[in-house]
Design a protein around this motif. Sequence first.
Motif, mmCIF file in Angstrom:
data_model
loop_
_atom_site.group_PDB
_atom_site.id
_atom_site.type_symbol
_atom_site.label_atom_id
_atom_site.label_comp_id
_atom_site.label_asym_id
_atom_site.label_seq_id
_atom_site.Cartn_x
_atom_site.Cartn_y
_atom_site.Cartn_z
ATOM 1 N N ARG A 181 40.421 35.212 42.817
ATOM 2 C CA ARG A 181 39.460 35.898 43.688
ATOM 3 C C ARG A 181 38.543 34.905 44.377
ATOM 4 O O ARG A 181 38.195 33.868 43.819
ATOM 5 C CB ARG A 181 38.630 36.909 42.890
ATOM 6 N N ARG A 182 38.130 35.264 45.587
ATOM 7 C CA ARG A 182 37.169 34.486 46.349
ATOM 8 C C ARG A 182 35.925 35.324 46.571
ATOM 9 O O ARG A 182 36.016 36.524 46.823
ATOM 10 C CB ARG A 182 37.751 34.083 47.706
ATOM 11 N N ALA A 183 34.766 34.703 46.494
ATOM 12 C CA ALA A 183 33.514 35.421 46.722
ATOM 13 C C ALA A 183 33.376 35.758 48.198
ATOM 14 O O ALA A 183 33.625 34.919 49.069
ATOM 15 C CB ALA A 183 32.336 34.569 46.274
ATOM 16 N N THR A 184 32.973 36.991 48.480
ATOM 17 C CA THR A 184 32.701 37.396 49.861
ATOM 18 C C THR A 184 31.238 37.794 50.032
ATOM 19 O O THR A 184 30.846 38.307 51.084
ATOM 20 C CB THR A 184 33.616 38.573 50.270
ATOM 21 N N SER A 185 30.446 37.597 49.001
ATOM 22 C CA SER A 185 29.005 37.840 49.068
ATOM 23 C C SER A 185 28.361 37.068 47.927
ATOM 24 O O SER A 185 29.051 36.449 47.107
ATOM 25 C CB SER A 185 28.699 39.336 48.928
ATOM 26 N N ASP A 186 27.040 37.104 47.861
ATOM 27 C CA ASP A 186 26.380 36.574 46.668
ATOM 28 C C ASP A 186 26.873 37.369 45.463
ATOM 29 O O ASP A 186 27.077 38.584 45.552
ATOM 30 C CB ASP A 186 24.867 36.720 46.774
ATOM 31 N N MET A 187 27.075 36.687 44.341
ATOM 32 C CA MET A 187 27.582 37.370 43.157
ATOM 33 C C MET A 187 26.776 36.998 41.920
ATOM 34 O O MET A 187 26.326 35.853 41.789
ATOM 35 C CB MET A 187 29.053 37.023 42.917
ATOM 36 N N ILE A 188 26.619 37.952 41.026
ATOM 37 C CA ILE A 188 26.081 37.696 39.690
ATOM 38 C C ILE A 188 27.193 38.040 38.717
ATOM 39 O O ILE A 188 27.706 39.164 38.717
ATOM 40 C CB ILE A 188 24.833 38.534 39.396
ATOM 41 N N LEU A 189 27.597 37.052 37.900
ATOM 42 C CA LEU A 189 28.726 37.207 36.989
ATOM 43 C C LEU A 189 28.291 36.985 35.549
ATOM 44 O O LEU A 189 27.459 36.115 35.267
ATOM 45 C CB LEU A 189 29.837 36.208 37.328
ATOM 46 N N ASP A 190 28.879 37.731 34.658
ATOM 47 C CA ASP A 190 28.704 37.507 33.228
ATOM 48 C C ASP A 190 30.005 36.874 32.736
ATOM 49 O O ASP A 190 31.051 37.526 32.698
ATOM 50 C CB ASP A 190 28.452 38.831 32.510
ATOM 51 N N HIS A 246 37.704 28.860 48.744
ATOM 52 C CA HIS A 246 37.995 28.486 47.363
ATOM 53 C C HIS A 246 37.923 29.698 46.449
ATOM 54 O O HIS A 246 37.163 30.628 46.693
ATOM 55 C CB HIS A 246 37.002 27.438 46.862
ATOM 56 N N SER A 247 38.708 29.650 45.366
ATOM 57 C CA SER A 247 38.580 30.690 44.356
ATOM 58 C C SER A 247 37.251 30.509 43.625
ATOM 59 O O SER A 247 36.635 29.433 43.660
ATOM 60 C CB SER A 247 39.730 30.602 43.347
ATOM 61 N N ILE A 248 36.812 31.557 42.946
ATOM 62 C CA ILE A 248 35.582 31.466 42.159
ATOM 63 C C ILE A 248 35.724 30.385 41.101
ATOM 64 O O ILE A 248 34.804 29.591 40.869
ATOM 65 C CB ILE A 248 35.256 32.828 41.522
#
Length: 324
Positions: free
Chosen positions: A75-84, A17-19
Motif C-alpha cells: 500500500r501507498r499513502a494517499t493522505s496523512d496517516m496514523i498507524l498502530d 513508495h510503499s508504506i
Amino acid sequence: MYEIQTREFKIQSDKSHSIFDDFKRHGFFINHSCLSGRCGNCKAKVIKGESQLVVPEIGLTEIEREHKFILTCVRRATSDMILDLDVLKDVTLEQVRTVPTKISTSTKLSEHVIKLVIRLPPGVDFKFLPGQYVNFIRGSIKRSYSIGGVEGDNKLVFYIKRYLKGVMSKYLFEEAKENDLLRIEGPLGSFFLRRDSLRTILFLAVGTGIAPILAILKSPLNRELLRDRTVFLFQGGRVESDLIGLNYFRSSTIHYYPTLSRVRRDGFYFGHIQKTLLDQDIDLSQSTVYACGSTEMIEDSKSILFKRGLKPNQFHADAFVESN
C-alpha cells in the motif's frame, strides 16, 4: 508529499513508495517477511488516513480487514496517516546484497526434503541474524529459503521441501550438481530472536519451518539470552521422518514436544502442535512465541493463543508460502 505517523514518530512519504519502504528509507523497519502481500507480517491498523492498494492483500483475513488492518508492503499513502504498528527497535539489519555461491552438498533426508549446503566465495563475510532468509536466484527464477545454520566459516545450510510443479524444486531435487552456481540475495526478513524481558520463549514449527529455529537455537549470538529463558519447542510433522533435528533437540536442554499428525507412536505427542502447546501449563502472558511453517498453522495458532491471553506483539511468525 505525505506524512505517515505512528504513536512515536513522524516521517515523510510520497505516492511512489510503499508504506513499508517509506519507513525503511528513514531507518525504521516494520516486521516483515515476503514483502508481496502474502504472509501478513507487515500489517498495521489504520487509525486515520487513506492508502492505495498496489497488489492484493492475500495475507489479511476478513476479520482483520473489518478492523481496518492493512499490509504496509503493498500500500501507498494517499493522505496523512496514523498507524498502530510494531517497528523494530535497537536492531541493526545487514545490507541486502547478491552473492554468488556454489552448491557444496545435497543430502536427501526424506522423500520430500533435502539438506542443501552452499559455499560462499573465499573472503566473503555474509552476515545475517539467525532466523532470516535469502532468495535463491537461478536465471529468471527467484525463491525464498530460510537459513538453517552455518557449517565452518563459509557454508550456509538449508532444509528444503519439494513442491509439486515447483520450478526451483525441480532443479534442486532433480538437476542440481556439486559446484553449480547459485546466487543468493539477502539477508531478508524480520524473523529473529527479540531481546525482550519475557521469561519464556515458545517455538512452533512444522515441516521445514524448523530451519530458521535451528539457526536461532544453535547460534552463539543467542546463547546467553536463551540460557536465561525457559525455552519450549513444539515441532510437528506427519510422520517421524518429517522431524528434522529430532535427535539434536531430544539431547538438548530445551523442553521439547515432538508431535505427529498422521501416526501415533510412543515418545511422541499426537495431533497439531497448537493443541500440544495448549495442553501444557504455560503462562502465555509471560511468553514470546516464534512460529514458522505453513500459513494455516500460523493463523490457527494466532487465533488460539490470542484467545488464551497472548498479546499480538508477543507473536512473531515466518509463514512459508508457495510461489507457484
